[in-house]
Design a protein around this motif. Structure first.
Motif, PDB file in Angstrom:
ATOM      1  N   SER A 152       0.813  -1.214   0.000  1.00  0.00           N
ATOM      2  CA  SER A 152       0.000   0.000   0.000  1.00  0.00           C
ATOM      3  C   SER A 152       0.851   1.271   0.000  1.00  0.00           C
ATOM      4  CB  SER A 152      -0.924   0.016   1.220  1.00  0.00           C
ATOM      5  OG  SER A 152      -0.157  -0.020   2.423  1.00  0.00           O
ATOM      6  N   LEU A 153       2.107   1.183   0.440  1.00  0.00           N
ATOM      7  CA  LEU A 153       2.963   2.364   0.472  1.00  0.00           C
ATOM      8  C   LEU A 153       3.490   2.743  -0.909  1.00  0.00           C
ATOM      9  CD1 LEU A 153       5.013   1.789   3.760  1.00  0.00           C
ATOM     10  CD2 LEU A 153       3.166   3.420   3.352  1.00  0.00           C
ATOM     11  N   LEU A 154       3.208   1.955  -1.926  1.00  0.00           N
ATOM     12  CA  LEU A 154       3.586   2.346  -3.279  1.00  0.00           C
ATOM     13  C   LEU A 154       2.796   3.561  -3.753  1.00  0.00           C
ATOM     14  CD1 LEU A 154       3.890  -1.120  -5.081  1.00  0.00           C
ATOM     15  CD2 LEU A 154       5.736   0.388  -4.349  1.00  0.00           C
ATOM     16  N   ALA A 155       1.738   3.903  -3.045  1.00  0.00           N
ATOM     17  CA  ALA A 155       0.960   5.085  -3.408  1.00  0.00           C
ATOM     18  C   ALA A 155       1.699   6.383  -3.129  1.00  0.00           C
ATOM     19  CB  ALA A 155      -0.374   5.080  -2.646  1.00  0.00           C
ATOM     20  N   TYR A 156       2.765   6.334  -2.317  1.00  0.00           N
ATOM     21  CA  TYR A 156       3.532   7.532  -1.974  1.00  0.00           C
ATOM     22  C   TYR A 156       4.832   7.559  -2.774  1.00  0.00           C
ATOM     23  CZ  TYR A 156       0.360   7.342   2.010  1.00  0.00           C
ATOM     24  OH  TYR A 156      -0.760   7.276   2.798  1.00  0.00           O
ATOM     25  N   PRO A 157       5.246   8.714  -3.233  1.00  0.00           N
ATOM     26  CA  PRO A 157       6.524   8.800  -3.964  1.00  0.00           C
ATOM     27  C   PRO A 157       7.696   8.434  -3.057  1.00  0.00           C
ATOM     28  CG  PRO A 157       5.195  10.798  -4.258  1.00  0.00           C
ATOM     29  CD  PRO A 157       4.545  10.016  -3.177  1.00  0.00           C
TER      30      PRO A 157
END
Length: 510
Positions: A414-419
């Protein structure tokens, strides 16, 4: 004759024993290949990782890496065994000779009469510098400057003076050359006063001199002040003149080389986030086993996610993709990258060499050989340096803790949503909060160089805080065990407060 014959028999028997033991010693020193390595020479086709959801319990995906760890442990034991060989020291007879000679030297010195020092000269045999001649108007007798080798303190005789005392006395004579008599009619006191003022830089204006002689230690930073981080132009590796431009280029490039944030839902049918996390956890062990640099691990995850964003793959070939991506990343970052056979071995010969090479070619062609990609590690180096410049936190603890939090983010899909830059900034925010829970982690300097306000980090910091507090789970222990070691200051064992205050995310307060 009997004793000579017995000695010759003992000599011949010892030589025969040494000859018999020599092959065994050579075999141990040469490092006989373990059974796992011999098995690597005969690859056998096996199922790759199987059902990745059950890999942690059955340790199917870790058999290869575990086997490498056994080999390493054996080498460590061999190294410790060889390192305990006693160092050859001097014999007792030589030590006795030294003591005897030293005693005779002390005895010979003690028989001499005790020299008496005076301001005119000394009783030593070396030539003493005569005192300077004084004008008739100034009847001041200055003591002679005695050379260090012949200087003897009046309080110690030649019998009791040690070598340490002599050296310390000689060092004390290496002060700046004071002029006992100045040219002209000035007094000795005026001359010494002028020399002291010149050396100590004493000025009547205390404010000016105080500004010149400020310590390097920075005072507690105020809210509105911004520390200059790129002011070290002597260290070429810091690239002080180009650091800002490099950072702006990385911020632009991270938007173009990011994987899709929903590829597991839209593209993949046989792979889920749990399987991805298990694969990355295993790759952390591989990187630690082969002592790869952190950038290799981050690039490996980036290649995996970018490839999965446009290519459907089944779970049996997921480990093959991870090995091929790590091979590419190692060739890009490492000085001596592991060979293809090594990557086949750590998978317990699940895949042949040709399969790894074919997957490597597939990844390179799909990514169009664009291997340079900004990762959280690229930004983390600069952000940690900015945080260390204007903060009193322990430098190593902050660096290792930020690295630990950033590597934990690799496991979370889910942290792939942040650069990557936002993840790195949030890791620094959370690390500073863990080290000092009562102090606002963000300041004007970090906001200036990261170009992120505290309010923009709120969601990502909370996600990392939850991941740090709960942990990735017992089935994903690689990163936690890695940062629980002494070389990383046991940062994985630090306790984190249960909640980050909402005031810390207000831009006005930080």
């Amino acid at each position: 004759m009997s004793s000579t014959a017995a000695a010759s028999r003992r000599l011949s028997s010892s030589a025969a024993t040494a000859t018999a033991k020599r092959p065994a010693m050579a075999e141990n020193a040469g490092g006989a290949k373990p059974a796992g390595r011999m098995a690597a020479q005969q690859p056998k086709k096996r199922v790759a990782l199987g059902n990745l959801t059950n890999v942690a319990a059955g340790a199917v995906g870790r058999t290869g890496c575990g086997k490498v760890a056994v080999v390493t442990a054996g080498n460590a034991r061999l190294h410790s065994a060889t390192s305990t060989v006693p160092v050859k020291k001097g014999s007792l007879a030589s030590a006795r000779n030294v003591i005897t000679n030293r005693g005779s030297a002390v005895k010979s010195v003690s028989t001499r009469p005790t020299p008496v020092t005076s301001c005119r000269g000394s009783t030593t045999q070396k030539e003493i510098v005569p005192p300077p001649k004084l004008p008739a108007a100034m009847p001041i007798v200055a003591p002679p400057i005695v050379p260090c080798s012949s200087f003897v303190s009046p309080r110690h005789s030649a019998d009791s003076m040690s070598t340490d005392e002599t050296m310390s006395t000689c060092d004390s004579m290496k002060s700046p050359d004071f002029e006992y008599i100045d040219n002209g009619d000035s007094s000795v006191l005026d001359s010494l006063q002028r020399r002291a003022n010149a050396n100590l830089r004493i000025s009547e204006d205390s404010d000016v001199e105080g500004a010149k002689w400020k310590k390097d230690a920075t005072a507690p930073m105020e809210i509105d002040t911004i520390c200059d981080v790129d002011n070290n132009y002597e260290d070429t590796q810091l690239c002080a003149t180009l650091a800002s431009d490099i950072y702006m280029h990385l911020r632009e490039a991270e938007t173009r080389k990011r994987p899709a944030t929903d590829f597991l839902e839209k593209m993949q049918k046989d792979v889920n986030p749990s399987m991805r996390a298990i694969l990355i956890d295993w790759l952390v062990e591989v990187a630690e086993e082969y002592r790869l640099v952190p950038d290799t691990l981050y690039l490996t995850v980036n290649y995996i996610d970018r490839y999965l964003s446009g290519n459907e793959i089944n779970r049996q070939r997921l480990q093959l993709l991870g090995v091929a991506c790590m091979l590419i990343a190692a060739k890009y970052e490492e000085i001596c990258a592991p060979q293809v056979e090594e990557f086949c071995y750590i998978t317990d010969n699940t895949y042949f060499k040709d399969e790894v090479l074919d997957m490597e070619a597939s990844v390179l062609n799909y990514l169009k050989f664009e291997m340079t990609a900004p990762t959280p590690k690229c930004f983390l180096r600069r952000f940690v340096r900015v945080a260390q410049v204007c903060d009193e936190d322990p430098a190593l603890h902050l660096e290792f803790l930020a690295n630990y939090v950033a590597e934990l983010s690799l496991l979370e899909y889910s942290l792939l949503a942040y650069p990557p830059s936002l993840v790195a900034a949030s890791a620094v925010f959370l690390s500073k909060f863990i080290l000092q829970p009562t102090k606002c982690p963000w300041n004007s300097t970090l906001a200036h160089y990261t170009q992120y306000k505290a309010s923009e980090l709120c969601d990502c910091v909370k996600a990392l805080h939850r991941l740090f507090s709960v942990g990735p789970g017992s089935n994903l222990p690689a990163i936690r065990e890695k940062y629980s070691q002494h070389k990383y200051k046991f940062v994985a064992k630090k306790q984190c407060p249960p909640l980050v205050p909402a005031d810390f995310f207000r831009d006005a307060t930080c």
